[in-house]
Enzyme design. Structure first.
Site, PDB file in Angstrom:
ATOM      1  N   HIS A 264      10.280   2.591  -0.704  1.00 47.36           N
ATOM      2  CA  HIS A 264       9.267   1.671  -0.205  1.00 47.36           C
ATOM      3  C   HIS A 264       9.242   0.442  -1.103  1.00 47.36           C
ATOM      4  O   HIS A 264       9.109   0.550  -2.323  1.00 47.36           O
ATOM      5  CB  HIS A 264       7.887   2.340  -0.186  1.00 47.36           C
ATOM      6  CG  HIS A 264       7.676   3.221   1.006  1.00 47.36           C
ATOM      7  ND1 HIS A 264       6.443   3.417   1.578  1.00 47.36           N
ATOM      8  CD2 HIS A 264       8.551   3.941   1.740  1.00 47.36           C
ATOM      9  CE1 HIS A 264       6.564   4.231   2.616  1.00 47.36           C
ATOM     10  NE2 HIS A 264       7.833   4.565   2.721  1.00 47.36           N
TER      11      HIS A 264
ATOM     12  N   LYS B 277      -0.420   7.874 -10.031  1.00 45.80           N
ATOM     13  CA  LYS B 277       0.089   7.918 -11.400  1.00 45.80           C
ATOM     14  C   LYS B 277       0.245   9.327 -11.968  1.00 45.80           C
ATOM     15  O   LYS B 277       0.920   9.503 -12.995  1.00 45.80           O
ATOM     16  CB  LYS B 277      -0.832   7.115 -12.331  1.00 45.80           C
ATOM     17  CG  LYS B 277      -0.787   5.632 -12.069  1.00 45.80           C
ATOM     18  CD  LYS B 277       0.551   5.046 -12.468  1.00 45.80           C
ATOM     19  CE  LYS B 277       0.825   3.748 -11.775  1.00 45.80           C
ATOM     20  NZ  LYS B 277       2.063   3.693 -11.037  1.00 45.80           N
TER      21      LYS B 277
END
Length: 394
Positions: free
Chosen positions: A72, A297
């Protein structure tokens, strides 16, 4: 049983560490409390930073990721019925992210571990880490109905927030920092093709929404809800209707709907334990830190931790130098706190606080408009989202 590095936990952190150390000729034993099917099936993260994907490739675990994962090059922000794309490569010098589920990462790493013959004990419950401050730490664990001991030169605690590794750090030496958010995410899996080519992050007066991917035929979708929400209280049609409402834009199309195969609510929280090292025990991943999932994250921080640890252990094995081991906690915590900063900021930017005033709403929209119209603001978001380089790790 004896080994050079005892690894508690066969999630991505423990498995990546075992793989990196195996490549360097360092013996490891991995113990995991759950069975293999649980580890390979638990739904977690799905976004790999540019550096995380590079580490998996360097470890020989990137072939299926590159074949079946989806690169992406951006995300779409939606707010005030407008849509704005953040283009990663143009803002970061070519960096991107890979959509590849944690379940698949674990499957790949487990297959490699078993192929190479490294000890990987499923159903082995760690009971305690003892002697971490001595030259011969050990892990007590229960496997096949018997209590056993794993003697190590070093122990890597990759056993998550509820594991035993962090408990081995004396309370007098520990510092913890924590924040609980007043909302959670209702997450669902849908047997439906993704409605958009890239991830969609939507801010709405009714709350945040996220359109994510798992595969060309499976979507992963999220709604901001109160933290104590019962997922069973939300019907399938109600969820789809709410997703469409929050993601709607002027002239936008409808979402691609399908059966929902899983529902769960995840409370959002931030947590950091300092230090990440005690004697010959090293904490990694959720054993040391937790971030809200908004910035994607969690898995990436865990891989960064163990890549840093692997480099330090290899350097020590080859040269006897302990400098990188001694710096492990400080090195990781610099990256951890930057990830906490970004994850907290993105969460505040996109979620509506239950006590928000009209003034707060207008400020939030102004902040989003700055991201949409300011290249430096978009670049800061893109650099943090794709992950800043792990200098010297690879």
């Amino acid at each position: 049983m004896r080994t050079q590095v005892g690894i508690i936990g066969a999630g991505p952190a423990g498995l990546v560490l075992a793989r990196l150390l195996h490549a360097a000729g360092i013996e490891t034993v991995v113990i995991e409390a759950r069975d293999r099917s649980y580890v390979e099936g638990r739904q977690r993260a799905g976004i790999l930073e540019h550096g995380t994907a590079d580490i998996l490739r360097a470890a020989g675990a990137g072939e299926r990721m590159d074949r079946e994962g989806h690169r992406h090059d951006g995300i779409e922000l939606r707010f005030d019925r407008r849509r704005h794309r953040v283009d990663f490569p143009s803002l970061t010098g070519g960096r991107s992210v890979m959509v590849y589920a944690q379940t698949e990462v674990c499957k790949d790493l487990i297959a490699l571990r078993l192929r190479d013959g490294g000890p990987l004990l499923f159903g082995a419950e760690a009971l305690a880490v003892e002697g971490a401050d001595t030259g011969r730490p050990r892990v007590r664990y229960r496997h096949e109905g018997r209590e056993r001991t794993l003697e190590c030169a070093y122990v890597a605690g990759c056993d998550g927030f509820w594991g035993v590794a962090r408990a081995a750090v004396p309370a007098a030496l520990s510092r913890t920092y924590e924040r609980a958010y007043p909302y959670g995410w209702l997450g669902v899996l849908a047997d439906a093709p993704p409605s958009h080519d890239e991830l969609v992050y939507a801010r709405h007066d009714r709350g945040f929404a996220l359109l994510s991917h798992r595969s060309p035929t499976v979507s992963r979708l999220y709604l901001q809800v109160p933290a104590d929400t019962d997922p069973a209280a939300w019907g399938d049609t109600q969820i789809w209707d709410e997703l469409e409402r929050r993601c709607a834009t002027e002239g936008g199309g409808r979402l691609t709907r399908g059966p929902l195969t899983a529902k769960s609510v995840t409370p959002l929280r931030s947590y950091v334990h300092e230090p990440m090292r005690y004697g010959r025990l090293f904490l990694a991943g959720d054993a040391a830190h937790i971030v809200p999932p908004t910035g994607a994250k969690g898995l990436n921080l865990a891989v960064g931790d163990v890549a840093t640890l692997a480099r330090a252990l290899v350097a020590h094995a080859r040269t006897g130098d302990t400098a990188l081991l001694d710096a492990y906690s400080a090195t990781c915590l610099r990256r951890v706190w930057q990830a906490e900063r970004f994850s907290n900021a993105l969460t505040a930017l996109l979620h509506r606080h239950p006590d928000a005033t009209p003034f707060d709403d207008r400020l939030q929209l102004a902040q989003l408009d700055r991201v949409a119209t300011s290249r430096p603001a978009r670049a800061d978001l893109a650099e943090a989202y794709t992950g800043r380089p792990l200098d010297g790790v690879l």
